[in-house]
Motif scaffolding. Structure first.
Motif, PDB file in Angstrom:
ATOM      1  N   TRP A 407       0.637  -1.120   0.264  1.00  0.00           N
ATOM      2  CA  TRP A 407       0.095  -0.274   0.158  1.00  0.00           C
ATOM      3  C   TRP A 407       0.878   1.429   0.178  1.00  0.00           C
ATOM      4  CZ3 TRP A 407      -4.375   2.553  -0.564  1.00  0.00           C
ATOM      5  CH2 TRP A 407      -4.530   3.867  -0.525  1.00  0.00           C
ATOM      6  N   PHE A 408       2.369   1.357   0.525  1.00  0.00           N
ATOM      7  CA  PHE A 408       2.963   3.118   1.401  1.00  0.00           C
ATOM      8  C   PHE A 408       3.608   3.305  -0.516  1.00  0.00           C
ATOM      9  CE2 PHE A 408       2.198   1.200   5.768  1.00  0.00           C
ATOM     10  CZ  PHE A 408       1.363   2.339   6.176  1.00  0.00           C
ATOM     11  N   ASP A 409       4.044   1.696  -1.064  1.00  0.00           N
ATOM     12  CA  ASP A 409       4.688   1.368  -2.325  1.00  0.00           C
ATOM     13  C   ASP A 409       4.418   2.551  -3.099  1.00  0.00           C
ATOM     14  OD1 ASP A 409       7.465   0.586  -1.272  1.00  0.00           O
ATOM     15  OD2 ASP A 409       6.674  -1.609  -2.039  1.00  0.00           O
ATOM     16  N   LEU A 410       2.661   2.094  -3.661  1.00  0.00           N
ATOM     17  CA  LEU A 410       1.975   2.560  -4.816  1.00  0.00           C
ATOM     18  C   LEU A 410       1.595   3.488  -4.205  1.00  0.00           C
ATOM     19  CD1 LEU A 410       0.042  -0.287  -5.065  1.00  0.00           C
ATOM     20  CD2 LEU A 410       1.207  -0.120  -6.661  1.00  0.00           C
ATOM     21  N   VAL A 411       1.446   3.818  -2.783  1.00  0.00           N
ATOM     22  CA  VAL A 411       0.738   6.002  -2.463  1.00  0.00           C
ATOM     23  C   VAL A 411       1.937   6.823  -3.040  1.00  0.00           C
ATOM     24  CG1 VAL A 411       0.317   7.025  -0.901  1.00  0.00           C
ATOM     25  CG2 VAL A 411      -1.283   4.719  -1.107  1.00  0.00           C
ATOM     26  N   ARG A 412       3.074   6.422  -2.441  1.00  0.00           N
ATOM     27  CA  ARG A 412       4.413   7.082  -2.500  1.00  0.00           C
ATOM     28  C   ARG A 412       5.073   7.043  -3.783  1.00  0.00           C
ATOM     29  NH1 ARG A 412       8.820   4.782  -3.056  1.00  0.00           N
ATOM     30  NH2 ARG A 412       9.019   2.421  -3.131  1.00  0.00           N
ATOM     31  N   THR A 413       4.812   6.715  -4.849  1.00  0.00           N
ATOM     32  CA  THR A 413       5.292   6.211  -6.442  1.00  0.00           C
ATOM     33  C   THR A 413       4.262   7.100  -7.021  1.00  0.00           C
ATOM     34  OG1 THR A 413       4.141   3.792  -7.340  1.00  0.00           O
ATOM     35  CG2 THR A 413       6.341   4.791  -6.121  1.00  0.00           C
ATOM     36  N   GLY A 414       2.559   7.302  -6.262  1.00  0.00           N
ATOM     37  CA  GLY A 414       1.617   7.654  -7.157  1.00  0.00           C
ATOM     38  C   GLY A 414       1.165   7.084  -8.344  1.00  0.00           C
ATOM     39  N   ARG A 415       0.886   5.302  -7.949  1.00  0.00           N
ATOM     40  CA  ARG A 415       0.662   4.725  -8.827  1.00  0.00           C
ATOM     41  C   ARG A 415      -0.621   4.234  -7.826  1.00  0.00           C
ATOM     42  NH1 ARG A 415       0.786   2.308 -12.907  1.00  0.00           N
ATOM     43  NH2 ARG A 415       1.691   0.321 -11.822  1.00  0.00           N
ATOM     44  N   ALA A 416      -0.971   3.984  -6.956  1.00  0.00           N
ATOM     45  CA  ALA A 416      -2.143   4.069  -5.982  1.00  0.00           C
ATOM     46  C   ALA A 416      -3.502   3.920  -6.807  1.00  0.00           C
ATOM     47  CB  ALA A 416      -2.525   4.632  -4.396  1.00  0.00           C
ATOM     48  N   GLN A 417      -3.929   5.099  -7.352  1.00  0.00           N
ATOM     49  CA  GLN A 417      -5.363   5.171  -7.381  1.00  0.00           C
ATOM     50  C   GLN A 417      -5.432   4.225  -9.237  1.00  0.00           C
ATOM     51  OE1 GLN A 417      -5.320   9.706  -7.436  1.00  0.00           O
ATOM     52  NE2 GLN A 417      -6.802   9.482  -7.911  1.00  0.00           N
ATOM     53  N   ALA A 418      -4.260   4.194  -9.870  1.00  0.00           N
ATOM     54  CA  ALA A 418      -3.973   3.996 -11.254  1.00  0.00           C
ATOM     55  C   ALA A 418      -4.440   1.649 -10.476  1.00  0.00           C
ATOM     56  CB  ALA A 418      -2.880   3.983 -11.701  1.00  0.00           C
ATOM     57  N   VAL A 419      -3.912   1.643 -10.142  1.00  0.00           N
ATOM     58  CA  VAL A 419      -3.312   0.763  -9.779  1.00  0.00           C
ATOM     59  C   VAL A 419      -4.421  -0.681  -8.980  1.00  0.00           C
ATOM     60  CG1 VAL A 419      -1.735  -1.610  -8.669  1.00  0.00           C
ATOM     61  CG2 VAL A 419      -0.538  -0.039 -10.317  1.00  0.00           C
ATOM     62  N   LEU A 420      -5.125   0.586  -8.066  1.00  0.00           N
ATOM     63  CA  LEU A 420      -6.194  -0.343  -7.364  1.00  0.00           C
ATOM     64  C   LEU A 420      -7.419   0.083  -7.727  1.00  0.00           C
ATOM     65  CD1 LEU A 420      -4.212   0.138  -3.904  1.00  0.00           C
ATOM     66  CD2 LEU A 420      -4.239  -1.893  -5.365  1.00  0.00           C
ATOM     67  N   LYS A 421      -7.925   1.541  -8.250  1.00  0.00           N
ATOM     68  CA  LYS A 421      -8.600   1.355  -9.252  1.00  0.00           C
ATOM     69  C   LYS A 421      -9.218   2.797  -8.679  1.00  0.00           C
ATOM     70  CE  LYS A 421      -8.459  -0.859 -13.317  1.00  0.00           C
ATOM     71  NZ  LYS A 421      -7.006  -1.387 -12.778  1.00  0.00           N
TER      72      LYS A 421
END
Length: 450
Positions: A407-421
């Motif tokens: 979770w923290f990886d996706l948030v810090r890289t700005g990828r959470a919205q795209a990957v987790l919809k």
């Protein structure tokens, strides 16, 4: 006993018989300093209490860790509690018990560290050497720095408390400081800890090397690629003490603990169990299997060209259901892995990839391939900066699947919205618990969207 303040009162009391006993006292009460930390032995006992709080069920045993992977895309919830499903659905309510438990546990840890930091410098004991005093203080500063780092990456803004809590009302009205200030407090604590600690190797206690490792992670989050690479290299270069053990399972299988893979792990024993284990193991092994690998992760980790020998992370039970097997011991004495050397390799790989020169990209691939090779995988075929960064993201997803990173990886890289919809960007931070706001309205406004 329910302790009703967001900076939970945690006065460490030592019994007259033994310096090993810690008691929670009533929120309105106080304990004289001369009954808490007053000599060399009680100082060490107090430090043990700080580690015990770090290892608690609310912090690195279960609750805080669960935020890191339940909010990602590797784990499913098989139970019935809606508050856990909220994390998976990225629609967490302010009344969620998981976030409340983690918040309270982190501030309990901070307060124990604050007690130590305030009192140890004043201890008068001829047997208490300056080296030992510095070590105890350095370890307390490190743990407090880790706690503030965890607060910042989970909630953003948060209260900054650096003095012991004596009365329940002590911290009412402090309000929340911006995330930048919370991160700055974490770095300040790490900077203070570094010269107090020695450059020794201890996989269960903070040393100067442990500080370097957490600094590497800190600077990665701050996108300071040069410093992230610098501090990761400091640890990776110590090949005598830190290495990617082979095969992948060697750092946890067969009751292993404290291997050369570990930079910092939390020790548990038969008298202080790691409750994590029961959430993962199936009923036939005495667990509940309420957290289980989802189909997408099972497919990834079992593929020869992505999971490799990391397929040992998942096992089938007698009902042909997959379960996670990183935590498996009986009794539940499994370590919690806070920092592994594999993370330092992937931190350096990511930092180098972002720097982007031809030499940096070659170095990024070399670090990535070190982790892949240990997993029994062929060298990466990624060559461009973007492709290498995505390959590192994928590697971290599998390598740390059952640890609190995704979770923290996706948030810090700005990828959470795209990957987790996730449609609403406000959901990338968790809300301050409502029960804490009811106690102290200065915690308002809550994070946007809550």
């Amino acid at each position: 006993m329910k302790i009703k303040t967001y900076i939970t009162l945690f006065i460490i009391s030592l019994s007259a018989v033994s310096c090993q006993k810690y008691l929670d006292v009533e929120p309105q009460a106080s304990v004289p300093d001369d009954q808490t930390i007053f000599d060399r032995a009680s100082s060490q006992s107090a430090l043990n209490g700080v580690y015990s709080s770090l290892a608690s069920g609310g912090y690195y045993s279960t609750t805080f860790q669960s935020i890191g992977y339940l909010s990602g895309d590797n784990i499913q919830w098989t139970g019935s509690q809606s508050q856990v499903q909220e994390l998976i659905n990225h629609n967490v309510s302010t009344g969620n018990a998981t976030i409340s438990g983690a918040w309270v546990a982190i501030y309990q840890t901070i307060n124990r560290a604050n007690n130590l930091i305030a009192k140890v410098p004043e201890v008068q004991d001829a047997a208490f050497t300056e080296t030992e005093r510095n070590r105890i203080l350095g370890e307390a500063y490190f743990i407090r720095g880790l706690a503030y780092f965890d607060l910042a990456r989970t909630w953003g803004g948060a209260p900054i408390v650096t003095k012991p809590t004596v009365l329940a009302s002590d911290n009412i009205g402090l309000g929340r400081r911006p995330a930048t200030e919370v991160y700055a407090q974490a770095l300040n604590d790490l900077n203070t800890a570094e010269p107090l600690l020695t450059e020794t190797t201890d996989r269960f206690k903070a040393t100067r090397k442990t500080v370097w490792a957490l600094k590497a992670r800190f600077y990665l989050y701050q996108k300071d690629w040069a410093k992230a690479e610098e501090y990761a290299t400091k640890v990776i270069s110590d090949t005598k003490n830190y290495t990617l053990v082979r095969p992948y399972s060697a750092f946890f299988a067969n009751d292993a603990r404290g291997t050369q893979e570990s930079v910092f792990e939390i020790f548990y024993s038969a008298t202080e169990l790691n409750s994590h284990r029961n959430q993962w193991q199936p009923q036939t092994n005495g667990g509940t299997r309420q957290w289980a690998p989802n189909d997408a992760f099972v497919a990834l980790v079992n593929k020869a060209d992505s999971g490799g020998n990391r397929s040992v992370l998942v096992v089938k039970d007698n009902q042909n259901r997959w379960y996670g097997n990183l935590y498996y011991r009986n009794p539940a004495t499994d370590p919690s892995f806070v920092i592994r050397i594999a993370e330092l390799y992937l931190i350096r790989a990511e930092a180098r990839a972002h720097r982007g020169s031809a030499a940096d990209l070659d170095g990024a691939r070399a670090d990535l391939d070190a982790v892949r090779d240990r997993a029994g995988l062929a060298a990466t075929t990624s060559t461009t900066q973007g492709a290498i960064l995505l390959s590192i993201e994928q590697e971290r997803r599998i390598e740390f699947a059952l640890e609190p990173h995704r979770w923290f990886d996706l948030v810090r890289t700005g990828r959470a919205q795209a990957v987790l919809k996730i449609a609403d960007p406000s959901k990338l931070l968790l809300p301050v618990p409502q029960e804490q706001i009811q106690i102290d309205p200065s915690l308002l406004p809550n994070n946007p969207g809550y």
